[in-house]
Design a protein around this motif. Structure first.
Motif, PDB file in Angstrom:
ATOM      1  N   THR A   4     -80.008  -9.259 -48.094  1.00 48.65           N
ATOM      2  CA  THR A   4     -80.155  -9.233 -46.635  1.00 48.65           C
ATOM      3  C   THR A   4     -79.026 -10.058 -46.015  1.00 48.65           C
ATOM      4  O   THR A   4     -78.590 -11.054 -46.596  1.00 48.65           O
ATOM      5  CB  THR A   4     -81.508  -9.814 -46.183  1.00 48.65           C
ATOM      6  OG1 THR A   4     -81.565 -11.212 -46.474  1.00 48.65           O
ATOM      7  CG2 THR A   4     -82.667  -9.105 -46.877  1.00 48.65           C
ATOM      8  N   THR A   6     -78.054 -12.051 -42.491  1.00 50.75           N
ATOM      9  CA  THR A   6     -78.428 -12.565 -41.173  1.00 50.75           C
ATOM     10  C   THR A   6     -77.192 -13.234 -40.588  1.00 50.75           C
ATOM     11  O   THR A   6     -76.791 -14.316 -41.018  1.00 50.75           O
ATOM     12  CB  THR A   6     -79.589 -13.578 -41.277  1.00 50.75           C
ATOM     13  OG1 THR A   6     -80.659 -13.004 -42.019  1.00 50.75           O
ATOM     14  CG2 THR A   6     -80.085 -13.954 -39.885  1.00 50.75           C
ATOM     15  N   LYS A  38     -83.565 -11.960 -38.392  1.00 51.83           N
ATOM     16  CA  LYS A  38     -84.209 -10.762 -38.909  1.00 51.83           C
ATOM     17  C   LYS A  38     -84.023 -10.597 -40.420  1.00 51.83           C
ATOM     18  O   LYS A  38     -84.959 -10.248 -41.145  1.00 51.83           O
ATOM     19  CB  LYS A  38     -83.701  -9.531 -38.152  1.00 51.83           C
ATOM     20  CG  LYS A  38     -84.074  -9.555 -36.666  1.00 51.83           C
ATOM     21  CD  LYS A  38     -83.532  -8.376 -35.923  1.00 51.83           C
ATOM     22  CE  LYS A  38     -84.329  -7.119 -36.152  1.00 51.83           C
ATOM     23  NZ  LYS A  38     -85.725  -7.214 -35.716  1.00 51.83           N
ATOM     24  N   GLY A  39     -82.816 -10.831 -40.916  1.00 48.52           N
ATOM     25  CA  GLY A  39     -82.603 -10.694 -42.343  1.00 48.52           C
ATOM     26  C   GLY A  39     -83.414 -11.685 -43.150  1.00 48.52           C
ATOM     27  O   GLY A  39     -83.986 -11.345 -44.203  1.00 48.52           O
ATOM     28  N   VAL A  42     -86.955 -10.520 -43.371  1.00 53.14           N
ATOM     29  CA  VAL A  42     -87.101  -9.466 -44.383  1.00 53.14           C
ATOM     30  C   VAL A  42     -87.143 -10.097 -45.769  1.00 53.14           C
ATOM     31  O   VAL A  42     -87.998  -9.763 -46.602  1.00 53.14           O
ATOM     32  CB  VAL A  42     -85.948  -8.442 -44.278  1.00 53.14           C
ATOM     33  CG1 VAL A  42     -86.006  -7.454 -45.449  1.00 53.14           C
ATOM     34  CG2 VAL A  42     -86.015  -7.681 -42.952  1.00 53.14           C
ATOM     35  N   VAL A 131     -79.510  -4.884 -46.510  1.00 51.76           N
ATOM     36  CA  VAL A 131     -80.203  -4.878 -45.215  1.00 51.76           C
ATOM     37  C   VAL A 131     -79.347  -5.631 -44.203  1.00 51.76           C
ATOM     38  O   VAL A 131     -79.108  -6.840 -44.352  1.00 51.76           O
ATOM     39  CB  VAL A 131     -81.595  -5.540 -45.321  1.00 51.76           C
ATOM     40  CG1 VAL A 131     -82.294  -5.516 -43.957  1.00 51.76           C
ATOM     41  CG2 VAL A 131     -82.447  -4.831 -46.376  1.00 51.76           C
ATOM     42  N   ALA A 133     -79.374  -6.769 -40.396  1.00 47.11           N
ATOM     43  CA  ALA A 133     -80.436  -6.877 -39.407  1.00 47.11           C
ATOM     44  C   ALA A 133     -80.103  -7.900 -38.334  1.00 47.11           C
ATOM     45  O   ALA A 133     -79.621  -8.991 -38.641  1.00 47.11           O
ATOM     46  CB  ALA A 133     -81.755  -7.267 -40.093  1.00 47.11           C
ATOM     47  N   ASP A 162     -81.263  -2.567 -39.087  1.00 45.77           N
ATOM     48  CA  ASP A 162     -82.215  -2.863 -38.010  1.00 45.77           C
ATOM     49  C   ASP A 162     -81.439  -3.576 -36.912  1.00 45.77           C
ATOM     50  O   ASP A 162     -81.264  -4.791 -36.940  1.00 45.77           O
ATOM     51  CB  ASP A 162     -83.357  -3.733 -38.530  1.00 45.77           C
ATOM     52  CG  ASP A 162     -84.425  -3.997 -37.473  1.00 45.77           C
ATOM     53  OD1 ASP A 162     -84.279  -3.492 -36.340  1.00 45.77           O
ATOM     54  OD2 ASP A 162     -85.400  -4.707 -37.784  1.00 45.77           O
ATOM     55  N   ASP A 251     -89.461  -6.951 -38.642  1.00 39.97           N
ATOM     56  CA  ASP A 251     -88.740  -7.261 -39.877  1.00 39.97           C
ATOM     57  C   ASP A 251     -89.674  -7.112 -41.080  1.00 39.97           C
ATOM     58  O   ASP A 251     -89.264  -6.640 -42.146  1.00 39.97           O
ATOM     59  CB  ASP A 251     -88.189  -8.685 -39.827  1.00 39.97           C
ATOM     60  CG  ASP A 251     -87.500  -8.984 -38.510  1.00 39.97           C
ATOM     61  OD1 ASP A 251     -86.831  -8.075 -37.976  1.00 39.97           O
ATOM     62  OD2 ASP A 251     -87.638 -10.117 -38.005  1.00 39.97           O
ATOM     63  N   VAL A 254     -89.892  -3.536 -42.118  1.00 44.46           N
ATOM     64  CA  VAL A 254     -88.758  -3.131 -42.957  1.00 44.46           C
ATOM     65  C   VAL A 254     -88.996  -3.553 -44.399  1.00 44.46           C
ATOM     66  O   VAL A 254     -88.811  -2.770 -45.342  1.00 44.46           O
ATOM     67  CB  VAL A 254     -87.444  -3.738 -42.434  1.00 44.46           C
ATOM     68  CG1 VAL A 254     -86.302  -3.512 -43.429  1.00 44.46           C
ATOM     69  CG2 VAL A 254     -87.078  -3.145 -41.077  1.00 44.46           C
TER      70      VAL A 254
END
Length: 303
Positions: A4, A6, A38-39, A42, A131, A133, A162, A251, A254
């Motif tokens: 992920t 962020t 958000k990351g 997740v 991801v 995000a 996202d 999040d 996801v």
């Protein structure tokens, strides 16, 4: 491995204030400080579901150090880039007035730091998931999502995005596996208002026509819609429950979808795992646990 990113992480300071009033000193009745973005959200829910992943991004100053410390304390692998200018954000979330937030700006991100992130992403290949995000700091190029997916094109990386408006639209040509706008963000793209699940379907399919393989649309209390690449549309009302904290629910959706897809490669299962995870986070003080997600999944599917 799931990675992920962020770009603008935060410390989320989540407080309740009884009878909040402007112009006077208000005191909190509850406080919680968690790593946010958000990351990271997740990554947290994936970790809660027992799925190993690595959190990437940028961090700065004492707040950045605390974000990394808390992420690693939760058992999540982190590989953040520390940047020298500014500090990572502190975002104030006023829980007792739903939707009221004061979000910081974030640090200055140099081209050298962006290049360092690109180098870290060079290891991704077949069977890896990336991801992307959330928002980006104002100092970063606004085509950064597109630049990343262009660089990874042809490597077999499964991309999940996202993001809103141009950040999302700019990556569709690279056929991301999953995009997850909410109904308001989807409506903003097409300059329409979307309030019910039926109205969302045709616009989710438009995003597919533009390149997205799967479009998962979160709709808060209205539930969710998935336009899947197999041509099927899945939809469901929101499960019953009391909204406690909406921060991170999208999040979590996801993360739940990815967990479900990795488990069975079945769109229906992934969809209900996503909805269950998003709802479980919304009904909890913190992001959803495995047990909370499983409980709602059984409630929704009967198994």
């Amino acid at each position: 491995m799931i990675y992920t990113v962020t770009f603008n992480p935060s410390l989320d300071y989540i407080v309740s204030v009884e009878d909040f009033k402007l112009g006077i000193t208000n005191r909190t009745s509850s406080e919680l400080m968690l790593p946010g973005g958000k990351g990271i959200n997740v990554s947290t829910v994936l970790g809660n579901l027992g799925i190993e992943n690595t959190a990437l991004g940028f961090a700065a100053g004492f707040t950045g150090e605390e974000i990394i410390r808390q992420v690693e304390h939760m058992g999540i692998r982190s590989d953040f880039i520390m940047v020298p200018d500014g500090i990572s954000r502190i975002n104030l979330k006023l829980k007792s007035i739903d939707g009221t937030e004061i979000n910081g700006c974030g640090p200055e991100i140099s081209e050298a730091a962006v290049a360092e992130l690109m180098e870290k992403l060079e290891v991704l290949g077949e069977e890896d998931v990336l991801v992307l995000a959330g928002s980006i700091p104002s100092s970063m190029p606004d085509d950064i999502y597109r630049r990343i997916l262009k660089r990874l094109q042809g490597r077999g990386v499964t991309a999940v995005v996202d993001a809103t408006k141009d950040l999302l639209l700019n990556v569709l040509e690279y056929r991301p596996f999953l995009v997850k706008p909410n109904n308001h963000e989807l409506g903003e793209i097409f300059q329409v208002e979307l309030w019910d699940r039926k109205s969302v379907v045709s616009y989710a399919r438009k995003l597919q026509e533009m390149g997205a393989q799967n479009v998962l649309v979160s709709m808060a209390g209205e539930g969710a819609v998935l336009a899947a690449q197999n041509g099927t549309v899945y939809e469901t009302p929101a499960p019953e429950g009391t909204l406690v904290n909406g921060v991170g629910a999208g999040d979590s959706m996801v993360a739940g979808f990815l967990a479900g897809w990795m488990e069975k490669q079945d769109f229906r299962h992934a969809f209900y795992m996503g909805v269950s995870a998003g709802s479980a986070s919304a009904f909890s003080e913190r992001l959803a646990t495995r047990e909370e997600i499983k409980h709602i999944y059984v409630q929704m599917t009967g198994k």
